[in-house]
Design an enzyme around this catalytic site. Structure first.
Site, short mmCIF file in Angstrom:
data_model
loop_
_atom_site.label_atom_id
_atom_site.label_comp_id
_atom_site.label_asym_id
_atom_site.label_seq_id
_atom_site.Cartn_x
_atom_site.Cartn_y
_atom_site.Cartn_z
N LYS A 53 -10.50 5.44 -4.21
CA LYS A 53 -9.04 5.55 -4.35
C LYS A 53 -8.58 5.08 -5.73
CE LYS A 53 -4.70 5.84 -3.68
NZ LYS A 53 -3.99 7.09 -3.65
N GLU B 25 -5.43 6.74 1.30
CA GLU B 25 -4.50 7.87 1.37
C GLU B 25 -4.29 8.43 -0.04
OE1 GLU B 25 -3.15 9.58 3.99
OE2 GLU B 25 -2.75 10.82 2.24
N ARG C 154 10.50 2.91 -7.75
CA ARG C 154 9.57 1.86 -8.19
C ARG C 154 8.93 2.23 -9.53
NH1 ARG C 154 6.52 0.91 -2.45
NH2 ARG C 154 6.86 3.15 -2.31
N GLU D 221 4.18 11.44 -3.05
CA GLU D 221 5.58 11.51 -2.62
C GLU D 221 6.16 12.81 -3.14
OE1 GLU D 221 7.54 7.89 -3.87
OE2 GLU D 221 5.96 6.70 -2.97
N CYS E 43 2.40 3.82 -7.42
CA CYS E 43 0.92 3.83 -7.36
C CYS E 43 0.24 3.67 -8.71
CB CYS E 43 0.45 5.11 -6.66
SG CYS E 43 0.86 5.11 -4.91
N ASN F 89 -6.92 7.46 -8.84
CA ASN F 89 -5.62 7.24 -9.47
C ASN F 89 -5.75 6.90 -10.95
OD1 ASN F 89 -4.11 7.86 -7.30
ND2 ASN F 89 -3.26 5.83 -6.94
N LEU G 156 -1.93 11.14 -0.54
CA LEU G 156 -0.73 11.98 -0.59
C LEU G 156 0.16 11.61 -1.76
CD1 LEU G 156 1.93 10.18 0.35
CD2 LEU G 156 0.97 10.51 2.61
P1 NAD Z 1 6.24 1.07 1.31
O1 NAD Z 1 6.68 -0.12 0.56
O2 NAD Z 1 7.05 2.32 1.23
O3 NAD Z 1 6.08 0.71 2.84
C1 NAD Z 1 5.46 -0.44 3.30
C2 NAD Z 1 6.03 -0.81 4.66
O4 NAD Z 1 5.23 -1.84 5.22
C3 NAD Z 1 7.47 -1.33 4.60
O5 NAD Z 1 8.28 -0.61 5.49
C4 NAD Z 1 7.33 -2.81 5.02
O6 NAD Z 1 8.43 -3.30 5.73
C5 NAD Z 1 6.10 -2.72 5.92
N1 NAD Z 1 5.41 -4.01 6.13
C6 NAD Z 1 5.19 -5.01 5.25
N2 NAD Z 1 4.51 -6.01 5.83
C7 NAD Z 1 4.27 -5.63 7.10
C8 NAD Z 1 3.58 -6.23 8.20
N3 NAD Z 1 2.99 -7.42 8.09
N4 NAD Z 1 3.52 -5.55 9.35
C9 NAD Z 1 4.11 -4.35 9.49
N5 NAD Z 1 4.78 -3.72 8.49
C10 NAD Z 1 4.85 -4.36 7.31
O7 NAD Z 1 4.74 1.35 0.82
P2 NAD Z 1 4.03 2.78 0.59
O8 NAD Z 1 4.54 3.41 -0.66
O9 NAD Z 1 4.06 3.55 1.86
O10 NAD Z 1 2.55 2.30 0.29
C11 NAD Z 1 1.72 1.75 1.29
C12 NAD Z 1 0.30 1.69 0.76
O11 NAD Z 1 -0.19 3.01 0.57
C13 NAD Z 1 0.17 0.99 -0.59
O12 NAD Z 1 -1.05 0.28 -0.62
C14 NAD Z 1 0.11 2.13 -1.58
O13 NAD Z 1 -0.60 1.81 -2.75
C15 NAD Z 1 -0.64 3.18 -0.77
N6 NAD Z 1 -0.32 4.56 -1.17
C16 NAD Z 1 0.95 4.91 -1.46
C17 NAD Z 1 1.24 6.22 -1.80
C18 NAD Z 1 2.65 6.64 -2.14
O14 NAD Z 1 2.82 7.72 -2.68
N7 NAD Z 1 3.66 5.84 -1.85
C19 NAD Z 1 0.22 7.17 -1.83
C20 NAD Z 1 -1.08 6.78 -1.51
C21 NAD Z 1 -1.34 5.47 -1.16
#
Ligand code: NAD
Length: 434
Positions: free
Chosen positions: A205, A152, A328, A156, A261, A209, A154
């Site tokens: 990815k 992904e 974060r 925030e 990230c 970044n 995107l």
């Molecule tokens: P986040 O911490 O906001 O959300 C993660 C969610 O996963 C939480 O709600 C947590 O409770 C849940 N979770 C944890 N273990 C679980 C399990 N076993 N089963 C079901 N749910 C579970 O994380 P995020 O910021 O959305 O990032 C997620 C991934 O996407 C990361 O690898 C990050 O690097 C990647 N990413 C993030 C962004 C961003 O802008 N935040 C952008 C691109 C990629």
């Protein structure tokens, strides 16, 4: 109507789920956090993201989006399962895969029909194979499945628009049938689709970044030189950005990057290089330059005030970037800690991140608006470039402050105008003075 499930309803998972639902799919979003799911079922979102509340509400009402904590329920009748759980940094810098591993095991234990597992989490190269292995081991009896990487990209703050209008969709799998099905799912996004192998997709990815973080660290290194030689980094960036080979994005010098990230992904990539016997010289420098920006800012404020002891410092903005409540690795955390350590009193204001900040910064006093923040302050530091800070009544701010010192950590103001208003204006890399 296709049915899919999204595992993890954080910044990526909730946006992914709501957007795929809005594209006409039936989406079940799952999380192990029961409070999160209970709140979502009541229409309360766990995160702030512009436009997301309305998107979620609309799709729940239309019956296309629902929430659960049950893997069995989420996987029932589902063709695609997206993994979107967190991959934070472990203490040694590598990506902590415990959440991905737990999700993989739960998928294996609960799947009852053939499935395409799509990994959206940012994961070290080779994790796709690991996930496949974990699912296989957890299955009570063999059921066919395929693991596909679809990282992904995107951001925030503009997550919905980014998700709906990506620059590209990257699909990593050598299972051509699975890759084609995932590609079909993404066709409505009308972006170029790159199909490659799993490991290359995972690397795209991290490489993306790390490149973006490198651009900013490059500009930050030049910012110090600009100050030394009397040039303005903001104008340098503008002048560079017209070159199509360079482009204008991600050239902003200032306090450096933070967030969920760039820091963890650059660290994880550097760790992968080391684990493979290589020396990530550039990545190490990118991290080091970024880290030094916080110290540089504190030093500048301390210099302007003749020390920090007993001073009142206001942080304008706390989130790691505008339009999010994500704290974060936010620069505000490092700055607040350093100012407090120097003996200053620290106040903070942020349009949406104060609730999250309160938990992380117990020694900071939070103010309801920028004007009460400025009251009797010795210095204000622009930490996050929220639009509302660009349009403050600066005369009112000036009148409220004990000493009119502004460290513009995001270079949002015009130095000459600020000085004309009577501020001691300090930018980041703005050596040019008229
Ligand atoms: P986040 O911490 O906001 O959300 C993660 C969610 O996963 C939480 O709600 C947590 O409770 C849940 N979770 C944890 N273990 C679980 C399990 N076993 N089963 C079901 N749910 C579970 O994380 P995020 O910021 O959305 O990032 C997620 C991934 O996407 C990361 O690898 C990050 O690097 C990647 N990413 C993030 C962004 C961003 O802008 N935040 C952008 C691109 C990629």
């Amino acid at each position: 109507m296709r049915q899919l499930c999204v595992i993890g309803v954080g910044y990526v998972g909730l946006v992914t789920g709501a957007c795929f639902a809005d594209l006409g799919n039936r989406v079940i979003a799952l999380d192990v956090d029961e409070e999160r799911i209970a709140n979502l079922q009541k229409g309360i979102l766990p995160i702030y993201e512009p436009g997301l509340e309305e998107l979620v509400r609309r799709n729940v009402r239309a019956g296309r989006l629902s929430f659960t904590t049950s893997y069995a329920e989420a996987l029932q009748g589902t063709e695609f399962a997206f993994i979107a759980v967190g991959t934070p940094s472990a203490p040694n810098g590598e990506a902590d895969l415990q959440y991905v591993a737990a999700a993989a095991r739960s998928i294996g234990e609960n799947m009852s029909a053939p499935l395409i597992v799509i990994n959206k989490s940012t994961v070290p190269i080779g994790t796709g194979d690991l996930v496949a292995d974990m699912i296989r081991r957890a299955q009570p009896q063999p059921i066919p499945f395929s693991v596909v990487s679809c990282p992904e990209f995107l951001r925030e703050g503009s997550a919905i628009a980014d998700f709906m209008n990506p620059y590209r969709t990257v699909i990593g799998s050598l299972d051509h049938e699975a890759a084609e099905k995932v590609a079909q799912l993404h066709v409505p996004l009308r972006a170029p689709i790159i199909v490659t192998d799993l490991r290359t997709a995972e690397m795209i990815k991290y490489a993306s970044n790390a490149m973006l973080a490198t651009r900013i660290s490059f500009m930050n290194e030049l910012a110090d030189l600009c100050e030394a030689v009397g040039a303005d980094i903001k104008e340098v960036a503008a002048g560079m950005g017209y070159d199509k080979r360079i482009g204008p994005a991600m050239l902003d010098a200032g306090l450096g990057w933070g967030g969920s990230c760039f820091p963890k992904d650059v660290r994880a990539l550097a760790h992968m290089a080391r684990a493979n016997g290589l020396t990530p010289r550039l990545l190490d420098a990118v991290l080091e330059i970024n880290h030094a920006r916080r110290h540089r800012a504190v030093e500048k404020v301390s210099q302007a005030l003749g020390g920090l002891q007993g001073k009142i410092i206001g942080l304008l903005g706390l989130a790691f970037k505008p339009n999010t409540d994500d704290m974060r690795e936010a620069p505000s955390l490092d700055l607040a800690q350093a100012f407090l350590l120097g003996g200053a009193t620290v106040r903070g204001y942020d349009p949406v991140a104060m609730e999250n900040a309160r938990r992380l910064l117990p020694a900071v006093t939070f103010c309801p608006d920028p004007y009460s923040l400025a009251e009797n302050c010795d210095a204000l530091v622009v930490v996050t470039d929220w639009n509302e800070f660009k349009h403050l009544d600066l005369e009112r701010i000036h009148a409220a402050m004990r000493q009119p010192v502004i460290l513009d950590g995001r270079n949002i103001y015009n130095p000459a105008e600020m000085r004309a208003l009577g501020f001691t204006y300090i930018g980041m890399g703005r050596g040019y003075t008229v």
